[in-house]
Motif scaffolding. Structure first.
Motif, mmCIF file in Angstrom:
data_model
loop_
_atom_site.group_PDB
_atom_site.id
_atom_site.type_symbol
_atom_site.label_atom_id
_atom_site.label_comp_id
_atom_site.label_asym_id
_atom_site.label_seq_id
_atom_site.Cartn_x
_atom_site.Cartn_y
_atom_site.Cartn_z
ATOM 1 N N MET A 139 0.828 -1.191 0.000
ATOM 2 C CA MET A 139 0.000 0.000 0.000
ATOM 3 C C MET A 139 0.873 1.257 0.000
ATOM 4 S SD MET A 139 -3.637 0.838 1.445
ATOM 5 C CE MET A 139 -3.851 -0.742 2.109
ATOM 6 N N LYS A 140 2.013 1.189 0.669
ATOM 7 C CA LYS A 140 2.902 2.355 0.697
ATOM 8 C C LYS A 140 3.397 2.717 -0.695
ATOM 9 C CE LYS A 140 4.373 1.774 5.438
ATOM 10 N NZ LYS A 140 5.459 1.528 6.363
ATOM 11 N N GLN A 141 3.636 1.699 -1.526
ATOM 12 C CA GLN A 141 4.086 1.950 -2.897
ATOM 13 C C GLN A 141 2.986 2.642 -3.707
ATOM 14 O OE1 GLN A 141 7.125 1.588 -4.141
ATOM 15 N NE2 GLN A 141 6.491 2.387 -6.107
ATOM 16 N N ALA A 142 1.762 2.211 -3.528
ATOM 17 C CA ALA A 142 0.638 2.829 -4.228
ATOM 18 C C ALA A 142 0.489 4.291 -3.824
ATOM 19 C CB ALA A 142 -0.652 2.061 -3.948
ATOM 20 N N ILE A 143 0.595 4.557 -2.547
ATOM 21 C CA ILE A 143 0.500 5.933 -2.057
ATOM 22 C C ILE A 143 1.630 6.781 -2.625
ATOM 23 C CG2 ILE A 143 0.675 7.382 0.011
ATOM 24 C CD1 ILE A 143 -0.893 5.156 1.496
ATOM 25 N N ALA A 144 2.824 6.225 -2.663
ATOM 26 C CA ALA A 144 3.970 6.963 -3.204
ATOM 27 C C ALA A 144 3.772 7.291 -4.678
ATOM 28 C CB ALA A 144 5.245 6.165 -3.005
ATOM 29 N N GLU A 145 3.246 6.346 -5.442
ATOM 30 C CA GLU A 145 3.012 6.583 -6.872
ATOM 31 C C GLU A 145 1.915 7.627 -7.087
ATOM 32 O OE1 GLU A 145 4.658 5.538 -9.587
ATOM 33 O OE2 GLU A 145 6.082 4.614 -8.238
ATOM 34 N N LEU A 146 0.866 7.541 -6.297
ATOM 35 C CA LEU A 146 -0.202 8.544 -6.397
ATOM 36 C C LEU A 146 0.320 9.930 -6.023
ATOM 37 C CD1 LEU A 146 -3.106 6.469 -4.863
ATOM 38 C CD2 LEU A 146 -3.064 7.403 -7.187
ATOM 39 N N GLN A 147 1.153 9.990 -5.003
ATOM 40 C CA GLN A 147 1.748 11.259 -4.575
ATOM 41 C C GLN A 147 2.588 11.862 -5.698
ATOM 42 O OE1 GLN A 147 1.331 12.839 -1.604
ATOM 43 N NE2 GLN A 147 2.681 14.509 -2.203
ATOM 44 N N ARG A 148 3.401 11.014 -6.322
ATOM 45 C CA ARG A 148 4.267 11.467 -7.405
ATOM 46 C C ARG A 148 3.431 11.977 -8.584
ATOM 47 N NH1 ARG A 148 6.634 9.465 -12.029
ATOM 48 N NH2 ARG A 148 5.533 7.504 -11.849
ATOM 49 N N THR A 149 2.395 11.254 -8.930
ATOM 50 C CA THR A 149 1.532 11.655 -10.038
ATOM 51 C C THR A 149 0.838 12.980 -9.732
ATOM 52 O OG1 THR A 149 1.197 9.357 -10.687
ATOM 53 C CG2 THR A 149 -0.427 10.955 -11.474
ATOM 54 N N ALA A 150 0.350 13.136 -8.508
ATOM 55 C CA ALA A 150 -0.308 14.387 -8.111
ATOM 56 C C ALA A 150 0.669 15.555 -8.192
ATOM 57 C CB ALA A 150 -0.879 14.263 -6.705
ATOM 58 N N GLU A 151 1.889 15.349 -7.701
ATOM 59 C CA GLU A 151 2.887 16.423 -7.720
ATOM 60 C C GLU A 151 3.264 16.827 -9.145
ATOM 61 O OE1 GLU A 151 6.042 14.904 -5.291
ATOM 62 O OE2 GLU A 151 4.937 15.279 -3.429
ATOM 63 N N ALA A 179 -7.607 9.570 -3.558
ATOM 64 C CA ALA A 179 -7.239 8.154 -3.454
ATOM 65 C C ALA A 179 -6.237 7.937 -2.324
ATOM 66 C CB ALA A 179 -6.668 7.670 -4.782
ATOM 67 N N ILE A 180 -5.296 8.859 -2.173
ATOM 68 C CA ILE A 180 -4.320 8.763 -1.087
ATOM 69 C C ILE A 180 -5.033 8.769 0.261
ATOM 70 C CG2 ILE A 180 -2.483 10.019 0.123
ATOM 71 C CD1 ILE A 180 -1.508 10.910 -2.730
ATOM 72 N N GLU A 181 -5.981 9.667 0.421
ATOM 73 C CA GLU A 181 -6.712 9.744 1.687
ATOM 74 C C GLU A 181 -7.489 8.456 1.940
ATOM 75 O OE1 GLU A 181 -6.352 12.043 4.063
ATOM 76 O OE2 GLU A 181 -4.791 12.748 2.693
ATOM 77 N N GLN A 182 -8.086 7.891 0.904
ATOM 78 C CA GLN A 182 -8.814 6.638 1.070
ATOM 79 C C GLN A 182 -7.873 5.510 1.472
ATOM 80 O OE1 GLN A 182 -11.006 5.982 -2.551
ATOM 81 N NE2 GLN A 182 -12.489 7.585 -2.097
ATOM 82 N N LEU A 183 -6.727 5.436 0.826
ATOM 83 C CA LEU A 183 -5.767 4.388 1.162
ATOM 84 C C LEU A 183 -5.232 4.557 2.580
ATOM 85 C CD1 LEU A 183 -3.781 4.062 -2.181
ATOM 86 C CD2 LEU A 183 -5.372 2.413 -1.191
ATOM 87 N N LYS A 184 -4.969 5.785 2.969
ATOM 88 C CA LYS A 184 -4.502 6.025 4.332
ATOM 89 C C LYS A 184 -5.572 5.630 5.338
ATOM 90 C CE LYS A 184 -1.045 9.585 3.510
ATOM 91 N NZ LYS A 184 -0.657 10.987 3.734
#
Length: 58
Positions: free
Chosen positions: A1-13, A44-49
């Motif tokens: 899940m941490k990898q998914a959050i990191a990828e979403l963060q990168r895409t958002a940035e 999506a990040i908030e949902q995953l968190k």
């Protein structure tokens, strides 16, 4: 899940970084896509968190 959050963060940035350039170039459709992408990634990040913090079995 941490990898998914990191990828979403990168895409958002990336989307947030590029949006002003698209707006400046007059590419309204691309700027809107970047805005939407950023917002959806953040949601999506908030949902995953939230899933990470929920006790198992909920």
């Amino acid at each position: 899940m941490k990898q998914a959050i990191a990828e979403l963060q990168r895409t958002a940035e990336i989307a947030e970084h590029n949006q002003p350039y698209s707006e400046q170039a007059g590419d309204v459709a691309q700027a809107e896509l970047q805005r939407t992408t950023s917002q959806e990634c953040r949601e999506a990040i908030e949902q995953l968190k939230g899933c990470e913090q929920s006790p198992a079995g909920d």
